[in-house]
Design a protein around this motif. Structure first.
Motif, PDB file in Angstrom:
ATOM      1  N   ILE A 180      54.560  56.262  41.154  1.00 12.90           N
ATOM      2  CA  ILE A 180      53.469  56.526  40.198  1.00 12.90           C
ATOM      3  C   ILE A 180      52.681  55.235  40.044  1.00 12.90           C
ATOM      4  CG2 ILE A 180      52.922  56.899  37.768  1.00 12.90           C
ATOM      5  CD1 ILE A 180      54.798  59.052  37.588  1.00 12.90           C
ATOM      6  N   TYR A 181      51.419  55.291  40.355  1.00 13.62           N
ATOM      7  CA  TYR A 181      50.604  54.080  40.351  1.00 13.62           C
ATOM      8  C   TYR A 181      49.707  54.054  39.120  1.00 13.62           C
ATOM      9  CZ  TYR A 181      52.561  53.760  44.941  1.00 13.62           C
ATOM     10  OH  TYR A 181      53.466  53.692  45.969  1.00 13.62           O
ATOM     11  N   THR A 182      49.579  52.882  38.549  1.00 10.80           N
ATOM     12  CA  THR A 182      48.800  52.734  37.318  1.00 10.80           C
ATOM     13  C   THR A 182      47.317  52.919  37.602  1.00 10.80           C
ATOM     14  OG1 THR A 182      48.673  50.342  37.656  1.00 10.80           O
ATOM     15  CG2 THR A 182      50.488  51.158  36.309  1.00 10.80           C
ATOM     16  N   GLN A 183      46.612  53.451  36.605  1.00  9.04           N
ATOM     17  CA  GLN A 183      45.166  53.588  36.765  1.00  9.04           C
ATOM     18  C   GLN A 183      44.532  52.195  36.832  1.00  9.04           C
ATOM     19  OE1 GLN A 183      46.810  54.258  33.937  1.00  9.04           O
ATOM     20  NE2 GLN A 183      45.541  54.015  32.111  1.00  9.04           N
ATOM     21  N   PRO A 184      43.446  52.030  37.575  1.00 13.00           N
ATOM     22  CA  PRO A 184      42.864  50.697  37.772  1.00 13.00           C
ATOM     23  C   PRO A 184      42.513  49.979  36.470  1.00 13.00           C
ATOM     24  CG  PRO A 184      41.912  52.257  39.321  1.00 13.00           C
ATOM     25  CD  PRO A 184      42.741  53.062  38.366  1.00 13.00           C
ATOM     26  N   ASN A 185      42.123  50.730  35.440  1.00 17.78           N
ATOM     27  CA  ASN A 185      41.716  50.085  34.185  1.00 17.78           C
ATOM     28  C   ASN A 185      42.865  49.948  33.193  1.00 17.78           C
ATOM     29  OD1 ASN A 185      41.745  52.916  33.799  1.00 17.78           O
ATOM     30  ND2 ASN A 185      40.430  52.742  32.003  1.00 17.78           N
ATOM     31  N   LYS A 186      44.118  50.084  33.664  1.00 18.95           N
ATOM     32  CA  LYS A 186      45.278  49.919  32.781  1.00 18.95           C
ATOM     33  C   LYS A 186      45.301  48.499  32.217  1.00 18.95           C
ATOM     34  CE  LYS A 186      49.494  50.397  31.095  1.00 18.95           C
ATOM     35  NZ  LYS A 186      49.478  49.083  30.436  1.00 18.95           N
ATOM     36  N   ALA A 187      45.493  48.397  30.904  1.00 19.25           N
ATOM     37  CA  ALA A 187      45.543  47.082  30.266  1.00 19.25           C
ATOM     38  C   ALA A 187      46.637  46.215  30.879  1.00 19.25           C
ATOM     39  CB  ALA A 187      45.795  47.249  28.769  1.00 19.25           C
ATOM     40  N   ILE A 188      46.353  44.952  31.055  1.00 17.71           N
ATOM     41  CA  ILE A 188      47.262  43.894  31.482  1.00 17.71           C
ATOM     42  C   ILE A 188      47.603  43.946  32.975  1.00 17.71           C
ATOM     43  CG2 ILE A 188      49.396  42.606  30.989  1.00 17.71           C
ATOM     44  CD1 ILE A 188      47.475  42.962  28.559  1.00 17.71           C
ATOM     45  N   VAL A 189      48.002  45.100  33.501  1.00 15.73           N
ATOM     46  CA  VAL A 189      48.525  45.158  34.874  1.00 15.73           C
ATOM     47  C   VAL A 189      47.698  46.029  35.813  1.00 15.73           C
ATOM     48  CG1 VAL A 189      50.904  44.609  34.232  1.00 15.73           C
ATOM     49  CG2 VAL A 189      50.130  46.998  34.217  1.00 15.73           C
ATOM     50  N   GLY A 190      46.630  46.655  35.350  1.00 14.46           N
ATOM     51  CA  GLY A 190      45.783  47.466  36.216  1.00 14.46           C
ATOM     52  C   GLY A 190      45.016  46.607  37.209  1.00 14.46           C
ATOM     53  N   ALA A 191      44.612  47.202  38.326  1.00 20.52           N
ATOM     54  CA  ALA A 191      43.897  46.457  39.369  1.00 20.52           C
ATOM     55  C   ALA A 191      42.604  45.842  38.848  1.00 20.52           C
ATOM     56  CB  ALA A 191      43.600  47.381  40.544  1.00 20.52           C
ATOM     57  N   ASN A 192      41.990  46.465  37.856  1.00 22.60           N
ATOM     58  CA  ASN A 192      40.718  45.963  37.325  1.00 22.60           C
ATOM     59  C   ASN A 192      40.863  45.178  36.034  1.00 22.60           C
ATOM     60  OD1 ASN A 192      39.440  47.216  39.442  1.00 22.60           O
ATOM     61  ND2 ASN A 192      38.778  49.003  38.269  1.00 22.60           N
ATOM     62  N   ALA A 193      42.085  44.900  35.613  1.00 22.26           N
ATOM     63  CA  ALA A 193      42.294  44.228  34.323  1.00 22.26           C
ATOM     64  C   ALA A 193      41.618  42.863  34.264  1.00 22.26           C
ATOM     65  CB  ALA A 193      43.786  44.093  34.033  1.00 22.26           C
ATOM     66  N   PHE A 194      41.500  42.197  35.429  1.00 25.22           N
ATOM     67  CA  PHE A 194      40.844  40.891  35.489  1.00 25.22           C
ATOM     68  C   PHE A 194      39.732  40.888  36.528  1.00 25.22           C
ATOM     69  CE2 PHE A 194      45.172  40.259  33.985  1.00 25.22           C
ATOM     70  CZ  PHE A 194      44.939  39.573  32.795  1.00 25.22           C
ATOM     71  N   ALA A 195      39.097  42.046  36.713  1.00 29.03           N
ATOM     72  CA  ALA A 195      37.998  42.182  37.678  1.00 29.03           C
ATOM     73  C   ALA A 195      36.678  42.337  36.934  1.00 29.03           C
ATOM     74  CB  ALA A 195      38.243  43.378  38.581  1.00 29.03           C
ATOM     75  N   HIS A 196      35.639  41.721  37.455  1.00 32.21           N
ATOM     76  CA  HIS A 196      34.328  41.745  36.803  1.00 32.21           C
ATOM     77  C   HIS A 196      33.268  42.154  37.829  1.00 32.21           C
ATOM     78  CE1 HIS A 196      36.162  39.486  33.458  1.00 32.21           C
ATOM     79  NE2 HIS A 196      36.808  38.860  34.426  1.00 32.21           N
ATOM     80  N   SER A 197      32.482  43.179  37.493  1.00 27.96           N
ATOM     81  CA  SER A 197      31.433  43.616  38.416  1.00 27.96           C
ATOM     82  C   SER A 197      30.045  43.589  37.783  1.00 27.96           C
ATOM     83  CB  SER A 197      31.728  45.030  38.940  1.00 27.96           C
ATOM     84  OG  SER A 197      31.688  45.967  37.893  1.00 27.96           O
ATOM     85  N   SER A 198      29.977  43.537  36.463  1.00 31.78           N
ATOM     86  CA  SER A 198      28.681  43.439  35.784  1.00 31.78           C
ATOM     87  C   SER A 198      28.124  42.028  35.938  1.00 31.78           C
ATOM     88  CB  SER A 198      28.846  43.767  34.296  1.00 31.78           C
ATOM     89  OG  SER A 198      27.765  43.241  33.540  1.00 31.78           O
ATOM     90  N   GLY A 199      26.868  41.931  36.293  1.00 34.07           N
ATOM     91  CA  GLY A 199      26.241  40.626  36.500  1.00 34.07           C
ATOM     92  C   GLY A 199      26.327  39.730  35.274  1.00 34.07           C
ATOM     93  N   ILE A 200      26.124  40.301  34.093  1.00 30.30           N
ATOM     94  CA  ILE A 200      26.167  39.516  32.857  1.00 30.30           C
ATOM     95  C   ILE A 200      27.572  38.945  32.653  1.00 30.30           C
ATOM     96  CG2 ILE A 200      25.986  39.658  30.340  1.00 30.30           C
ATOM     97  CD1 ILE A 200      23.859  41.844  30.758  1.00 30.30           C
ATOM     98  N   HIS A 201      28.584  39.783  32.848  1.00 32.30           N
ATOM     99  CA  HIS A 201      29.973  39.327  32.687  1.00 32.30           C
ATOM    100  C   HIS A 201      30.329  38.298  33.758  1.00 32.30           C
ATOM    101  CE1 HIS A 201      31.740  42.703  30.005  1.00 32.30           C
ATOM    102  NE2 HIS A 201      30.425  42.632  29.836  1.00 32.30           N
TER     103      HIS A 201
END
Length: 391
Positions: free
Chosen positions: A279-300
């Motif tokens: 069972i794989y965590t959703q990308p936006n899962k807090a702390i351990v998701g693949a996107n927890a420390f990913a930034h795609s917005s230009g402002i961010h």
């Protein structure tokens, strides 16, 4: 002010394994138990020994190999359950039997066809019998979230007198609001005779997405143990996520609440559990998701590149993630493109960046995400490529 220690009771191998399709074999359970011990959890609920020969064997094997944590086995308030758990735990350096019964009017009426006084009698008998196998006995009042507080206090008093060392107050259906759950813990802390002899424990389910919030309210109001699972896996919508409560307490030092968890192992432990359980965590899962420390917005991205703390409240390294990710999409700005281009060997002037950025947007409108090989192609097909490589 001195910090209070919050014990982390991990039930990944018991409640977490109740997810359909997540059955683990004994060898997998041993691997995960060893990692949980290394992670620093205080209690490992290794299984429900009476439920199957396989579960008995797993609990027994885990009892033999765990070096630091208490090993716990679940039972109902049934004599044979408790006896079998005691046998499975006999090799543990530190053993705990976790026994209990439903206490809400719904459970008493429909599950047990019983009454309140009879339920207390069963609870007391179960705790007393469990004490013949181990001093450390945890009692769970199933569906405590929907149990009348006065009656719940009576139950707690009776099982403390019988020898319970931990009182598990589960929001079994995930129904409580945080203020309600916190108030319930506070009520028990203030109204149960002998409460100083036992630890109050939070066991919250996530049916309404409130498991983490409820557990935090619980410890703020006097509970000193949180029952949780890696990645928040568990029955129905899952349990309180270990990584979430641990990092909330770590990132809010004014709460004066600590755990013994080595947080740098959180991400790798999450990955290990995901792989073994399938069972794989959703990308936006807090702390351990693949996107927890990913930034795609230009402002961010611009802010994070200048100073990580502008958009990150946790240092990725604190949870075992190497670094933040700057993800290039059509929403990314020039700062992000320049940053990623530099990482693959291109130092762009402002004028060169303007030209390359226009080419980048054409690519980004076609592809969802731009990778390193795309960056090379974007720069090589730009009109300023010869300037860039001759610099």
């Amino acid at each position: 002010m001195s910090h209070s220690n919050i014990q982390i009771f991990d039930t990944t191998l018991r409640d977490g394994e109740q997810v359909p399709g997540c059955k683990l074999n004994k060898e997998q359970k041993i691997i995960i138990a060893e990692r949980l011990d290394l992670l620093g959890v205080d209690v490992i609920e290794a299984g429900f020994p009476v439920s199957s020969p396989g579960d008995f064997a797993s609990v027994e094997a885990i009892s033999k190999i765990v070096k630091n944590a208490t090993v716990c086995g679940l039972t109902r308030s049934v004599e044979n359950d408790i006896k079998v758990a005691g046998e499975a735990l006999r090799y543990a350096k530190k053993a705990r039997i976790h026994t209990g019964i439903g206490t809400s009017d719904s459970h008493i009426k429909f599950k047990f066809a019983s009454n309140r006084d009879a339920i207390i009698e069963r609870a007391v008998r179960a705790v007393r019998y469990a004490k013949t196998f181990t001093e450390d006995v945890e009692f769970y009042a199933e569906d405590a979230g929907r149990t009348d507080n006065d009656y719940l206090a009576r139950v707690c008093e009776a099982v403390i007198a019988a020898g319970a060392t931990v009182l598990n107050i589960p929001d079994t259906t995930g129904y409580c609001l945080p203020n309600e759950y916190g108030a319930k813990i506070k009520y028990l802390k203030e109204n149960v005779k002998g409460i100083e002899k036992a630890i109050l424990s939070c066991h919250c389910h996530n049916d309404l997405g409130l498991a983490t919030a409820n557990s935090i309210e619980g410890v703020i109001n006097g509970a000193r143990q949180i029952e949780c699972t890696i990645n928040g896996i568990g029955e129905r919508a899952g349990n309180t996520a270990l990584e979430e409560v641990v990092m909330i307490l770590k990132q809010h030092p004014t709460l004066n609440l600590d755990t013994n968890i080595n947080t740098s192992l959180l991400y790798s432990t999450s990955q290990m559990v995901s792989e073994h359980m399938g069972i794989y965590t959703q990308p936006n899962k807090a702390i351990v998701g693949a996107n927890a420390f990913a930034h795609s917005s230009g402002i961010h991205q611009d802010g994070v590149i200048k100073n990580r703390e502008t958009y990150e409240i946790i240092d990725p390294k604190d949870v075992g993630v190497t670094e933040s990710a700057i993800v290039l999409t059509a929403r990314s700005g020039r700062a992000a493109l320049a940053y990623r281009a530099k990482n693959v060997g291109y130092e762009l002037t402002k004028l060169q960046l303007d030209v390359v950025y226009a080419n980048f947007l054409d690519f980004a409108d076609v592809k969802k995400e731009i990778n390193d090989s795309d960056i090379h192609q974007i720069i090589e097909t730009s009109s300023v490529y010869n300037q860039i490589i001759s610099a």
